[in-house]
Write an enzyme that holds these catalytic residues in place. Structure first.
Site, PDB file in Angstrom:
ATOM      1  N   ASP A 107       0.663  -1.113  -0.040  1.00  0.00           N
ATOM      2  CA  ASP A 107      -0.103  -0.114  -0.125  1.00  0.00           C
ATOM      3  C   ASP A 107       0.927   1.244  -0.022  1.00  0.00           C
ATOM      4  OD1 ASP A 107      -2.577   1.217   0.028  1.00  0.00           O
ATOM      5  OD2 ASP A 107      -2.679   1.209   1.944  1.00  0.00           O
ATOM      6  N   TYR A 120       1.157   5.666  -0.527  1.00  0.00           N
ATOM      7  CA  TYR A 120       0.606   6.825   0.238  1.00  0.00           C
ATOM      8  C   TYR A 120       0.444   7.938  -0.613  1.00  0.00           C
ATOM      9  CZ  TYR A 120       0.337   9.357   5.015  1.00  0.00           C
ATOM     10  OH  TYR A 120       0.086   9.961   6.020  1.00  0.00           O
ATOM     11  N   HIS A 127      -4.255  13.597   1.092  1.00  0.00           N
ATOM     12  CA  HIS A 127      -4.391  12.698   2.446  1.00  0.00           C
ATOM     13  C   HIS A 127      -3.347  12.824   3.326  1.00  0.00           C
ATOM     14  CE1 HIS A 127      -5.453   9.305   4.661  1.00  0.00           C
ATOM     15  NE2 HIS A 127      -4.288   8.665   4.408  1.00  0.00           N
ATOM     16  N   ARG A 155       1.096  15.699  13.173  1.00  0.00           N
ATOM     17  CA  ARG A 155       2.485  16.572  13.655  1.00  0.00           C
ATOM     18  C   ARG A 155       1.920  18.055  13.402  1.00  0.00           C
ATOM     19  NH1 ARG A 155       3.445  12.232  10.761  1.00  0.00           N
ATOM     20  NH2 ARG A 155       3.304  13.216   8.724  1.00  0.00           N
ATOM     21  N   GLU A 167     -10.963   3.670   3.719  1.00  0.00           N
ATOM     22  CA  GLU A 167     -10.142   4.413   2.772  1.00  0.00           C
ATOM     23  C   GLU A 167     -10.286   4.163   1.488  1.00  0.00           C
ATOM     24  OE1 GLU A 167      -6.023   3.811   4.169  1.00  0.00           O
ATOM     25  OE2 GLU A 167      -6.285   5.327   5.400  1.00  0.00           O
ATOM     26  N   GLU A 169      -9.178   3.984  -2.191  1.00  0.00           N
ATOM     27  CA  GLU A 169      -8.074   4.058  -3.048  1.00  0.00           C
ATOM     28  C   GLU A 169      -8.372   3.512  -4.285  1.00  0.00           C
ATOM     29  OE1 GLU A 169      -4.756   2.303  -1.080  1.00  0.00           O
ATOM     30  OE2 GLU A 169      -5.324   2.719   0.964  1.00  0.00           O
ATOM     31  N   ASP A 189      -9.392   0.183   2.004  1.00  0.00           N
ATOM     32  CA  ASP A 189      -8.230  -0.030   2.875  1.00  0.00           C
ATOM     33  C   ASP A 189      -8.767  -0.047   4.189  1.00  0.00           C
ATOM     34  OD1 ASP A 189      -5.700  -1.309   3.939  1.00  0.00           O
ATOM     35  OD2 ASP A 189      -4.957   0.815   3.859  1.00  0.00           O
ATOM     36  N   ARG A 238      -8.348   3.171  13.472  1.00  0.00           N
ATOM     37  CA  ARG A 238      -7.540   4.198  13.739  1.00  0.00           C
ATOM     38  C   ARG A 238      -6.956   4.167  14.968  1.00  0.00           C
ATOM     39  NH1 ARG A 238      -5.996   5.682   8.643  1.00  0.00           N
ATOM     40  NH2 ARG A 238      -7.916   6.609   7.441  1.00  0.00           N
ATOM     41  N   GLN A 252      -4.323   1.542  15.271  1.00  0.00           N
ATOM     42  CA  GLN A 252      -2.892   1.910  14.684  1.00  0.00           C
ATOM     43  C   GLN A 252      -2.435   2.935  15.302  1.00  0.00           C
ATOM     44  OE1 GLN A 252      -4.483   3.637  10.731  1.00  0.00           O
ATOM     45  NE2 GLN A 252      -2.213   4.467  10.285  1.00  0.00           N
ATOM     46  N   TYR A 262       1.663   1.947  15.774  1.00  0.00           N
ATOM     47  CA  TYR A 262       2.346   2.219  14.712  1.00  0.00           C
ATOM     48  C   TYR A 262       3.784   2.451  14.810  1.00  0.00           C
ATOM     49  CZ  TYR A 262       2.505   7.065  14.154  1.00  0.00           C
ATOM     50  OH  TYR A 262       2.604   8.439  14.060  1.00  0.00           O
ATOM     51  N   LYS A 286      -4.689  -2.750   9.960  1.00  0.00           N
ATOM     52  CA  LYS A 286      -4.716  -2.724   8.631  1.00  0.00           C
ATOM     53  C   LYS A 286      -5.140  -4.177   8.160  1.00  0.00           C
ATOM     54  CE  LYS A 286      -4.000   1.500   7.469  1.00  0.00           C
ATOM     55  NZ  LYS A 286      -4.696   2.409   6.627  1.00  0.00           N
ATOM     56  N   THR A 336      -9.056  -6.020   3.278  1.00  0.00           N
ATOM     57  CA  THR A 336      -8.674  -4.865   2.247  1.00  0.00           C
ATOM     58  C   THR A 336      -9.684  -5.414   1.006  1.00  0.00           C
ATOM     59  OG1 THR A 336      -6.463  -4.514   2.881  1.00  0.00           O
ATOM     60  CG2 THR A 336      -6.996  -3.774   0.857  1.00  0.00           C
ATOM     61  N   THR A 348      -4.794   6.646   0.138  1.00  0.00           N
ATOM     62  CA  THR A 348      -6.083   7.123   0.157  1.00  0.00           C
ATOM     63  C   THR A 348      -6.090   8.517  -0.747  1.00  0.00           C
ATOM     64  OG1 THR A 348      -6.534   6.626   2.545  1.00  0.00           O
ATOM     65  CG2 THR A 348      -7.997   8.113   1.770  1.00  0.00           C
ATOM     66  N   GLU A 359     -10.067  12.239   7.719  1.00  0.00           N
ATOM     67  CA  GLU A 359      -9.992  13.267   7.311  1.00  0.00           C
ATOM     68  C   GLU A 359     -11.212  14.174   7.250  1.00  0.00           C
ATOM     69  OE1 GLU A 359      -7.793  13.556   3.341  1.00  0.00           O
ATOM     70  OE2 GLU A 359      -7.750  11.575   4.005  1.00  0.00           O
TER      71      GLU A 359
END
Lengths: 415, 415
Positions: free
Chosen positions: B132, B134, B139, B148, B200, B202, B234, B238, B241, B245, B254, B258, B348, B362
């Protein structure tokens, strides 16, 4: 004692009987086999010549030895694996009740016994998915110190669950396969040959039987669903990894090759070498789904890493915080389905002392302090380096080992 | 125009001819097929009844349609895929030179044409490894802001290489498979049913032909080595995760499922819908191995997400920074070997506007701002929710689409 000569320092005693797959010199295809001393026994040809006629429970399953991998055999379950191992031990023991099957039949011996030196070993299992864990606590701590400082070395999840990530199954290769130094990006605007090529000393486990999607395995079920153990070298491009890994983890820095040993040792062969796992320091209890009912849940296997014949590492597989059954149970906790042949890596195994680091990143403190290896100073792997991982436990007639897990570094492609 | 009735809003026009696998109601096994209007055409039975006798280049390869997956067909390469698609377009076109193959043969029609509603679709490819990416820049930026802050939302590697990670191949399921809410650890000492279950949106691509270990693919080779495209959901836990992670990426959050669409659309069917990728903001040039010679390297496919019939998302697949050929080339840069059937996810896909978010993380700003969906306020997925992803481009007789990629949430197991 076997009627076959077994060298005194052999990993492949009667107490072992590990499974693998070799390329038959005439058929050219993979045949399942077991290792004994300096020989291997071709289970395919043995089974088609009545070799298992005195093991009734295998007679209806002999087609599993006609497969080019051990997946079908693994899927039969541990009870059958134990029976086959015990039967072969009897067949190979001098003047045992079953010795007549092979000991006095020189014609059959010529058809089924091969010198290991004379044949090519193949990947023993077809790997569906490969997952690498991070259960070597000392390794995780040491690497954490290098990246985040001592206070934040281990993240909050580390002692609560077996941290792991999905690896790349297609590039899992058999011991002896050369590994090409990768090219990759190491910083913004920098594309180069990997300068920080590393090895990682790991144990690995293969799954015998999986679970359905949505139906997690308990730790007890997970222990019963393991097929056996291998040595593993999870080659790593540290400079590529450092640039690529945020925020989703290692990717191209790990997927260029993962080497496993040719031989898979069954759990029953390791029963006498169990050990306590590393102690947790957290006061927060382990979640129920991760409790391992076996106190001695890991193994005490002597592990070494040699580079060009000089010893880099001597340590033990007891340096794990989590057992393989715990890793497998955690893998399925959200419902992930496992399949026969899936491969689990332990994560790098390091001890705390000098000379116990399972990778060069730790041994050289991130490349800052070279280590002496056979009279030369060394930080990272150089082209032509031969890296050999060995592992065994017990001694003499009780010795159980893997032989070796080997790879030589080829130069990078010019870019 | 086809001699078969094709509804005016069908995704499965003569301009499409997507490939899939259905369970044949009599044999019970998977048969390769193409979709046309509300029907599918059984390529296995069609091929055994002389259906391809007027396409000489396929006559020696008809065994590929006897397989229960499309892997063998995919491995034949794009030239053959294009020829088969063009041939079937002719066969299905009213009074074309090839119409006689099927248009006037009612007996054969009864054997090879099935209503899509009446049959079960199966996973079209055997997936070796699933990766997968990104590549949805919006996204990545939005999620980075949540985790962050705006200034560090995108990490330094983001515009230099397609960030990606290895996913779990065993839990890739076909559209319509229910998804069970997972249990997992969400904080130290907290084991619970996932509270932040997300989707997600995709796009996905399947590999037609791989490369040897150690021999990277160029972007040009990668484009030629793609088989086709699917829609993908996907699913993501959350809260699990967020705890698991660090430092190795998402894992159990995850690997519980899928979902991919039943139908795979060939690149040649999308040729008219190419678009410019998102613009990079970095002034550091892209490395040579990642340069895509095609300026219009992504597709402009209208994508929607519906939850219980209410629209959550409307966006386009042109919201990608990297093309699939770039992702595939990067995947192999360190030498990783790809195989027929390998699956690549785009990451995503979100647009910048309101109602263009490809996931609930999001859309709801991390669960803080509920969205209105069919008269109810919603943050995360609830038990019983049906999530449907749709995608198409063009209109009327030029429309090319995927039907849908669907999943319903089942309650978690009690722990």
């Amino acid at each position: 004692m076997s009627w076959l000569p077994i060298p005194s320092d052999s990993d492949f005693t009667l107490a072992n009987i590990p499974f693998g797959v070799f390329r038959h010199p005439i058929t050219g295809t993979g045949h399942p086999a077991i290792a004994i001393g300096e020989h291997l026994l071709d289970l395919h040809v043995f089974s088609t010549h009545g070799g298992f006629s005195q093991l009734p429970e295998m007679v209806e399953h002999l087609e599993v030895f006609k497969q080019p991998t051990l997946n079908a055999f693994a899927a039969l379950g541990q009870k059958t694996h134990r029976a086959v191992r015990a039967y072969l031990q009897q067949v190979l023991t001098a003047d045992s009740p079953l010795a007549a099957v092979l000991q006095y039949d020189e014609t059959l011996q010529k058809q089924v016994l091969f010198s290991q030196d004379a044949v090519e070993m193949l990947l023993p299992m077809e790997v569906g998915d490969y997952t690498d864990f991070y259960a070597g606590r000392t390794h995780a701590f040491n690497v954490g110190c290098l990246f985040r400082g001592t206070d934040n070395a281990l993240q909050k999840n580390y002692e609560q669950l077996p941290v792991g990530y999905h690896g790349r199954a297609s590039s899992v290769v058999i011991s002896g396969t050369p590994i090409m130094r990768p090219n990759g990006q190491t910083a913004e605007g920098v594309m180069e040959k990997c300068k920080r090529l590393d090895l990682e000393l790991e144990m690995a486990a293969f799954v015998a039987r999986g679970n359905k999607l949505g139906e997690p395995m308990s730790v007890v079920q997970a222990r019963e669903n393991l097929f056996g153990f291998a040595l593993m070298n999870d080659w790593s491009a540290r400079d590529i990894q450092a640039f690529e890994y945020v925020p989703l983890g290692p990717f191209t820095s790990k997927n260029f090759g993962t080497t496993i040993s040719s031989w898979i040792v069954l759990p029953c062969a390791l029963e006498n070498f169990k050990a306590l796992p590393l102690q947790r320091t957290s006061t927060i209890p382990v979640q129920k789904y991760l409790l391992d009912p076996e106190e001695k849940s890991v193994y005490d296997i002597a592990l070494t890493v040699e580079i060009n014949g000089a010893t880099l590492t001597k340590t033990s597989s007891k340096n794990l915080l989590w057992s393989f059954p715990q890793m497998l149970a955690h893998h399925t906790v959200t419902g992930c389905n496992m399949r026969t042949g899936d491969l689990l890596g332990s994560g790098t195994i390091s001890g705390e002392g000098v000379g116990e680091a399972g990778c060069l990143l730790e041994a050289t403190k991130g490349g800052k302090e070279p280590v002496a290896l056979g009279g030369v100073q060394r930080t990272w792997l150089q082209d032509g380096d031969e890296v050999v991982i060995k592992g065994f436990c017990g001694e003499g007639e009780t010795r159980v080992g893997w032989g070796e897990c080997k790879g030589v570094i080829l130069p990078a492609l010019d870019i």
